[in-house]
Design a protein around this motif. Structure first.
Motif, PDB file in Angstrom:
ATOM      1  N   ARG A  69       0.827  -1.215   0.000  1.00  0.00           N
ATOM      2  CA  ARG A  69       0.000   0.000   0.000  1.00  0.00           C
ATOM      3  C   ARG A  69       0.860   1.264   0.000  1.00  0.00           C
ATOM      4  N   LEU A  76      -3.723   2.426  -5.195  1.00  0.00           N
ATOM      5  CA  LEU A  76      -4.653   1.589  -4.435  1.00  0.00           C
ATOM      6  C   LEU A  76      -5.472   2.466  -3.509  1.00  0.00           C
ATOM      7  N   SER A  86      -8.601  -4.318  -3.272  1.00  0.00           N
ATOM      8  CA  SER A  86      -8.050  -3.068  -3.806  1.00  0.00           C
ATOM      9  C   SER A  86      -7.333  -3.301  -5.130  1.00  0.00           C
ATOM     10  N   GLN A  90      -8.440  -1.861  -8.795  1.00  0.00           N
ATOM     11  CA  GLN A  90      -7.531  -1.106  -9.655  1.00  0.00           C
ATOM     12  C   GLN A  90      -7.486  -1.711 -11.052  1.00  0.00           C
TER      13      GLN A  90
END
Length: 132
Positions: A69, A76, A86, A90
């Motif tokens: 992250r 994200l 996530s 994306q």
């Protein structure tokens, strides 16, 4: 990286600049031991002295998720969603953006007003999906 079933953080160095890279990996299924690399995430190139790497988390999975992250940055969204969700979101956004770009190119090439109108309608629908 694809052959190693462990999480790997790469520190790429060129002259006095550094870039961090990490792959989001998933196991293929319960029976196989291999992993599937879904996507790579990179930081921008920065001076080596500015690179700060903090390992945070109570388990290796939590540390890995925090690294992915942090390195992915704005790519994200949604801290509340799981990392898997996530990454999937994306990928969905990127596919829709590609469809939008292809449709815009098709609209520019189209000569017939009726077909052009239909394409513009499809474009509006895709833009509405992508903004959600």
């Amino acid at each position: 990286d694809r052959a190693i079933p462990y999480h790997i953080l790469f520190a790429l160095v060129w002259e006095d600049r550094m870039r961090l890279a990490v792959a989001y990996k998933e196991t293929s299924d319960a029976k196989s031991t291999g992993v599937r690399v879904e996507r790579y995430y990179y930081t921008d190139w920065m001076p080596e002295r500015d690179v700060v790497l903090r390992l945070e988390g109570l388990s290796m999975d939590a540390v890995y998720e925090n690294l992915v992250r942090r390195i992915a940055g704005d790519a994200l969204d949604g801290q509340s969603a799981s990392l898997k969700e996530s990454v999937a979101e994306q990928g969905r956004r990127e596919r829709i953006e590609k469809q939008i770009a292809a449709l815009e190119a098709k609209i520019r090439r189209e000569k017939q007003p009726k077909k052009k109108f239909e394409l513009v309608t499809q474009l509006r629908m895709l833009r509405g999906i992508n903004s959600c």
